[in-house]
Design an enzyme around this catalytic site. Structure first.
Site, PDB file in Angstrom:
ATOM      1  N   GLY A   1       0.816  -1.225   0.000  1.00 18.24           N
ATOM      2  CA  GLY A   1       0.000   0.000   0.000  1.00 18.24           C
ATOM      3  C   GLY A   1       0.837   1.257   0.000  1.00 18.24           C
TER       4      GLY A   1
ATOM      5  N   GLN B   1      -1.842   7.175   1.616  1.00 21.12           N
ATOM      6  CA  GLN B   1      -1.340   8.283   2.449  1.00 21.12           C
ATOM      7  C   GLN B   1      -0.155   7.848   3.313  1.00 21.12           C
TER       8      GLN B   1
ATOM      9  N   LEU C   1      -3.164  -7.801  -2.514  1.00 23.53           N
ATOM     10  CA  LEU C   1      -3.263  -8.614  -1.296  1.00 23.53           C
ATOM     11  C   LEU C   1      -3.990  -9.922  -1.552  1.00 23.53           C
TER      12      LEU C   1
ATOM     13  N   ALA D   1      -1.541  -1.943   3.200  1.00 25.14           N
ATOM     14  CA  ALA D   1      -2.583  -1.998   2.171  1.00 25.14           C
ATOM     15  C   ALA D   1      -3.908  -2.461   2.765  1.00 25.14           C
TER      16      ALA D   1
ATOM     17  N   SER E   1      -9.607   0.911   2.779  1.00 24.02           N
ATOM     18  CA  SER E   1      -9.577   1.560   4.098  1.00 24.02           C
ATOM     19  C   SER E   1     -10.767   2.469   4.373  1.00 24.02           C
TER      20      SER E   1
ATOM     21  N   SER F   1      -6.436  -0.667  13.695  1.00 21.63           N
ATOM     22  CA  SER F   1      -7.200   0.592  13.649  1.00 21.63           C
ATOM     23  C   SER F   1      -8.058   0.809  14.886  1.00 21.63           C
TER      24      SER F   1
ATOM     25  N   GLU G   1     -10.892   1.900  14.739  1.00 23.34           N
ATOM     26  CA  GLU G   1     -12.253   1.491  14.369  1.00 23.34           C
ATOM     27  C   GLU G   1     -12.644   0.188  15.064  1.00 23.34           C
TER      28      GLU G   1
ATOM     29  N   TYR H   1     -15.196  -3.411   7.538  1.00 22.87           N
ATOM     30  CA  TYR H   1     -13.799  -2.952   7.616  1.00 22.87           C
ATOM     31  C   TYR H   1     -13.220  -3.251   9.002  1.00 22.87           C
TER      32      TYR H   1
ATOM     33  N   LYS I   1     -10.237  -5.877  10.313  1.00 19.92           N
ATOM     34  CA  LYS I   1      -9.054  -5.399  11.038  1.00 19.92           C
ATOM     35  C   LYS I   1      -8.876  -6.159  12.360  1.00 19.92           C
TER      36      LYS I   1
ATOM     37  N   ARG J   1      -4.239  13.010   2.487  1.00 22.34           N
ATOM     38  CA  ARG J   1      -5.379  12.176   2.858  1.00 22.34           C
ATOM     39  C   ARG J   1      -6.318  12.015   1.662  1.00 22.34           C
TER      40      ARG J   1
HETATM   41  P1  NAP Z   1      -5.134   4.604   1.983  1.00 21.73           P
HETATM   42  O1  NAP Z   1      -4.633   5.981   1.691  1.00 21.73           O
HETATM   43  O2  NAP Z   1      -6.529   4.249   1.626  1.00 21.73           O
HETATM   44  O3  NAP Z   1      -4.122   3.588   1.249  1.00 21.73           O
HETATM   45  C1  NAP Z   1      -4.445   2.229   1.138  1.00 21.73           C
HETATM   46  C2  NAP Z   1      -3.422   1.548   0.246  1.00 21.73           C
HETATM   47  O4  NAP Z   1      -3.793   0.170   0.106  1.00 21.73           O
HETATM   48  C3  NAP Z   1      -3.321   2.126  -1.176  1.00 21.73           C
HETATM   49  O5  NAP Z   1      -1.979   2.078  -1.581  1.00 21.73           O
HETATM   50  C4  NAP Z   1      -4.156   1.137  -1.973  1.00 21.73           C
HETATM   51  O6  NAP Z   1      -3.803   1.080  -3.349  1.00 21.73           O
HETATM   52  C5  NAP Z   1      -3.773  -0.159  -1.297  1.00 21.73           C
HETATM   53  N1  NAP Z   1      -4.709  -1.257  -1.542  1.00 21.73           N
HETATM   54  C6  NAP Z   1      -6.054  -1.259  -1.384  1.00 21.73           C
HETATM   55  N2  NAP Z   1      -6.555  -2.473  -1.683  1.00 21.73           N
HETATM   56  C7  NAP Z   1      -5.502  -3.246  -2.049  1.00 21.73           C
HETATM   57  C8  NAP Z   1      -5.376  -4.588  -2.491  1.00 21.73           C
HETATM   58  N3  NAP Z   1      -6.418  -5.395  -2.623  1.00 21.73           N
HETATM   59  N4  NAP Z   1      -4.136  -5.039  -2.780  1.00 21.73           N
HETATM   60  C9  NAP Z   1      -3.052  -4.239  -2.660  1.00 21.73           C
HETATM   61  N5  NAP Z   1      -3.116  -2.957  -2.269  1.00 21.73           N
HETATM   62  C10 NAP Z   1      -4.328  -2.473  -1.959  1.00 21.73           C
HETATM   63  O7  NAP Z   1      -4.956   4.276   3.532  1.00 21.73           O
HETATM   64  P2  NAP Z   1      -3.998   4.972   4.624  1.00 21.73           P
HETATM   65  O8  NAP Z   1      -4.757   6.083   5.254  1.00 21.73           O
HETATM   66  O9  NAP Z   1      -2.669   5.194   4.046  1.00 21.73           O
HETATM   67  O10 NAP Z   1      -3.928   3.827   5.725  1.00 21.73           O
HETATM   68  C11 NAP Z   1      -2.917   2.824   5.683  1.00 21.73           C
HETATM   69  C12 NAP Z   1      -3.373   1.613   6.491  1.00 21.73           C
HETATM   70  O11 NAP Z   1      -3.619   2.000   7.837  1.00 21.73           O
HETATM   71  C13 NAP Z   1      -4.664   0.970   6.008  1.00 21.73           C
HETATM   72  O12 NAP Z   1      -4.569  -0.410   6.236  1.00 21.73           O
HETATM   73  C14 NAP Z   1      -5.733   1.568   6.921  1.00 21.73           C
HETATM   74  O13 NAP Z   1      -6.828   0.695   7.018  1.00 21.73           O
HETATM   75  C15 NAP Z   1      -4.946   1.677   8.214  1.00 21.73           C
HETATM   76  N6  NAP Z   1      -5.371   2.733   9.137  1.00 21.73           N
HETATM   77  C16 NAP Z   1      -5.475   4.015   8.682  1.00 21.73           C
HETATM   78  C17 NAP Z   1      -5.804   5.017   9.580  1.00 21.73           C
HETATM   79  C18 NAP Z   1      -5.924   6.451   9.135  1.00 21.73           C
HETATM   80  O14 NAP Z   1      -6.517   7.244   9.874  1.00 21.73           O
HETATM   81  N7  NAP Z   1      -5.360   6.822   7.997  1.00 21.73           N
HETATM   82  C19 NAP Z   1      -6.011   4.704  10.939  1.00 21.73           C
HETATM   83  C20 NAP Z   1      -5.869   3.387  11.346  1.00 21.73           C
HETATM   84  C21 NAP Z   1      -5.537   2.408  10.448  1.00 21.73           C
HETATM   85  P3  NAP Z   1      -4.472   2.079  -4.428  1.00 21.73           P
HETATM   86  O15 NAP Z   1      -3.690   3.372  -4.298  1.00 21.73           O
HETATM   87  O16 NAP Z   1      -4.242   1.371  -5.686  1.00 21.73           O
HETATM   88  O17 NAP Z   1      -5.912   2.230  -4.054  1.00 21.73           O
HETATM   89  N1  GDD Z   2     -16.166  10.050   4.952  1.00 18.54           N
HETATM   90  C1  GDD Z   2     -17.108  10.842   5.452  1.00 18.54           C
HETATM   91  N2  GDD Z   2     -17.804  11.667   4.610  1.00 18.54           N
HETATM   92  N3  GDD Z   2     -17.346  10.809   6.775  1.00 18.54           N
HETATM   93  C2  GDD Z   2     -18.279  11.646   7.271  1.00 18.54           C
HETATM   94  C3  GDD Z   2     -19.010  12.524   6.462  1.00 18.54           C
HETATM   95  C4  GDD Z   2     -18.770  12.524   5.057  1.00 18.54           C
HETATM   96  O1  GDD Z   2     -19.384  13.251   4.292  1.00 18.54           O
HETATM   97  N4  GDD Z   2     -19.845  13.239   7.269  1.00 18.54           N
HETATM   98  C5  GDD Z   2     -19.652  12.827   8.514  1.00 18.54           C
HETATM   99  N5  GDD Z   2     -18.713  11.851   8.532  1.00 18.54           N
HETATM  100  C6  GDD Z   2     -18.267  11.113   9.731  1.00 18.54           C
HETATM  101  C7  GDD Z   2     -18.285   9.597   9.568  1.00 18.54           C
HETATM  102  O2  GDD Z   2     -19.607   9.108   9.741  1.00 18.54           O
HETATM  103  C8  GDD Z   2     -17.319   9.199  10.680  1.00 18.54           C
HETATM  104  O3  GDD Z   2     -17.997   9.128  11.911  1.00 18.54           O
HETATM  105  C9  GDD Z   2     -16.328  10.360  10.738  1.00 18.54           C
HETATM  106  O4  GDD Z   2     -16.905  11.427   9.985  1.00 18.54           O
HETATM  107  C10 GDD Z   2     -14.956  10.036  10.161  1.00 18.54           C
HETATM  108  O5  GDD Z   2     -15.133   9.437   8.892  1.00 18.54           O
HETATM  109  P1  GDD Z   2     -13.885   9.151   7.907  1.00 18.54           P
HETATM  110  O6  GDD Z   2     -13.119  10.389   7.718  1.00 18.54           O
HETATM  111  O7  GDD Z   2     -14.441   8.481   6.696  1.00 18.54           O
HETATM  112  O8  GDD Z   2     -12.964   8.191   8.751  1.00 18.54           O
HETATM  113  P2  GDD Z   2     -13.296   6.909   9.671  1.00 18.54           P
HETATM  114  O9  GDD Z   2     -13.122   7.335  11.089  1.00 18.54           O
HETATM  115  O10 GDD Z   2     -14.561   6.272   9.286  1.00 18.54           O
HETATM  116  O11 GDD Z   2     -12.136   5.909   9.249  1.00 18.54           O
HETATM  117  C11 GDD Z   2     -10.786   6.355   9.143  1.00 18.54           C
HETATM  118  O12 GDD Z   2     -10.129   6.209  10.381  1.00 18.54           O
HETATM  119  C12 GDD Z   2     -10.003   4.857  10.836  1.00 18.54           C
HETATM  120  C13 GDD Z   2      -9.292   4.913  12.200  1.00 18.54           C
HETATM  121  O13 GDD Z   2     -10.214   5.159  13.209  1.00 18.54           O
HETATM  122  C14 GDD Z   2     -10.117   5.521   8.031  1.00 18.54           C
HETATM  123  O14 GDD Z   2      -8.841   6.057   7.775  1.00 18.54           O
HETATM  124  C15 GDD Z   2      -9.955   4.089   8.463  1.00 18.54           C
HETATM  125  O15 GDD Z   2      -9.185   3.388   7.492  1.00 18.54           O
HETATM  126  C16 GDD Z   2      -9.217   4.070   9.812  1.00 18.54           C
HETATM  127  O16 GDD Z   2      -9.041   2.742  10.266  1.00 18.54           O
END
Ligand code: NAP
Ligand code: GDD
Length: 345
Positions: free
Chosen positions: A8, A12, A63, A85, A88, A129, A131, A153, A157, A188
């Protein structure tokens, strides 16, 4: 030179982490998926700078294609693997539950199985996560708090988290879970709520968008900066023993508060622009997340450097610059106008 595999890398965190590892002297091998349009925009600058020297290497993988993962490990013989990856997006996981579950679960166990049979010790990082906690408890969450997943999701996880712990305990692998709370940045994805807001703020300020439609404004998240969080990933992998770690700021804000702050950064009142629609509400919602990062703070000596206010400011500034470029292209008729939210979520 240490070698790291980052799944991945085009996401981000992959982009911030690969920069950090290259700066630390690593040879980085990242996996990308084949897609009909090029999807490496977040790492194009790293590719330009480091691909020719071999410090950054990209490999096609998915994956769900276990052979691509195990071949990669056998050929590269990495010192560390960061499994980032995933599909997400939580809301999308209700619409594509099987794909989300397959990617969320199979990747981790495939990588762990491959590592188990290698002759050298390979450290493994799983992107767990916040989540997984489910968001019902109004208080701070640590490594001992129970999981109550509320989406496909989060359920996937939990599996990956448990199997990582299981392989650590059963086969004595250096397998680590980073339980990261939400972390954001100018890189992001644009369908996550923070970026959706800051992108709209930039476009509204430049007069190319008129309103912003969101879902649940009362959801509360512990939002940090992605650049700080990849530092924590690296530190966990250098710690004397493998463990589970919460990474968070210890502060939580509602979506409404994020919007208020982002609009006020350009002297606008959020209430004049934000509306809500059922379309963006989820079938099951994680209402409240607040992390307790005491363990990481004490043992890894990690702390977040970027505050909530600085994070919002950083993202708004970036998106104002993006909107300025977009406005220029629109003026010269080099691109067509897009509607308010080009993609759902
Ligand atoms: P992201 O920006 O959505 O990046 C996800 C990556 O996974 C991208 O490179 C995507 O490729 C790749 N991917 C998706 N499906 C795949 C598959 N089937 N095979 C191979 N690669 C695949 O997520 P991120 O925010 O960087 O988060 C990184 C990791 O941390 C994720 O596992 C996410 O669930 C976890 N996480 C994120 C947060 C957060 O707040 N950001 C918090 C907790 C955990 P493409 O570019 O081709 O789509
Ligand atoms: N995406 C989105 N779009 N969320 C919204 C919106 C909208 O228009 N309006 C309100 N929300 C609320 C969602 O319902 C959620 O409660 C909150 O904003 C955050 O949503 P996201 O930004 O989509 O993130 P997330 O918390 O669901 O998930 C992210 O964080 C997780 C860690 O806690 C992702 O990065 C996950 O991959 C990661 O595991």
């Amino acid at each position: 030179m240490k070698k790291a595999i980052v799944t991945g890398i085009s996401g981000q965190d992959g982009s911030y982490l690969s920069r950090l590892l290259i700066d630390k002297g690593y040879e980085v091998h990242g996996t990308i998926r084949r897609s009909s349009s090029i999807n490496t925009s977040r790492i194009d600058d790293i590719i330009a700078e480091h691909e020719s020297s071999g410090r950054l290497n990209l490999h096609y993988s998915d994956l769900l294609d276990s052979s691509s993962l195990s071949n990669l490990i056998t050929n590269i013989q990495p010192d560390e693997i960061y499994n980032l990856a995933a599909q997400s997006h939580v809301a999308v996981s209700f619409k594509n539950p099987i794909f989300t579950t397959q990617t969320g679960t199979l990747g981790s166990i495939t990588l762990l199985e491959s590592v188990r049979y290698l002759d050298k010790e390979v450290k493994f990082y799983q992107a767990s996560s916040s989540e997984m906690y489910g968001g019902d408890f109004i208080g701070s969450l640590n490594e001992e708090s129970p999981f109550n997943p509320k989406s496909p999701y989060a359920a996937s996880k939990v599996f990956a988290h448990n199997v990582t712990k299981l392989y650590r305990e059963t086969y004595n692998l250096f397998a680590v879970n980073g339980i990261l709370f939400n972390h954001e940045s100018p890189l992001r994805g644009e369908t996550f709520v923070t970026r959706k807001i800051t992108k709209a703020v930039g476009r509204i300020a430049m007069g190319i968008q008129s309103k912003l439609t969101l879902g649940n404004l009362d959801a509360s998240r512990d939002w940090g900066f992605a650049g700080d969080y990849v530092q924590a990933m690296y530190l966990m992998m250098q710690y004397k023993n493998p463990d589970d770690w919460v990474v968070a700021t210890g502060e939580t804000y509602t979506v409404k508060e994020f919007a208020e702050k982002a609009f006020s950064a350009v002297n606008l009142n959020w209430e004049d622009y934000v509306t809500t629609s059922e379309k963006y509400f989820r079938p099951n919602e994680v209402g409240y997340l607040l992390g307790d990062p005491s363990k990481a703070r004490k043992n890894l000596k990690w702390k977040p450097e970027v505050s909530f206010d600085q994070l919002v400011q950083k993202m708004v500034e970036h998106d104002i610059n993006q909107a300025k470029k977009e406005a220029t292209l629109l003026k010269e008729s080099l691109i067509s106008p897009t509607w308010e939210n080009p993609v759902v979520n």
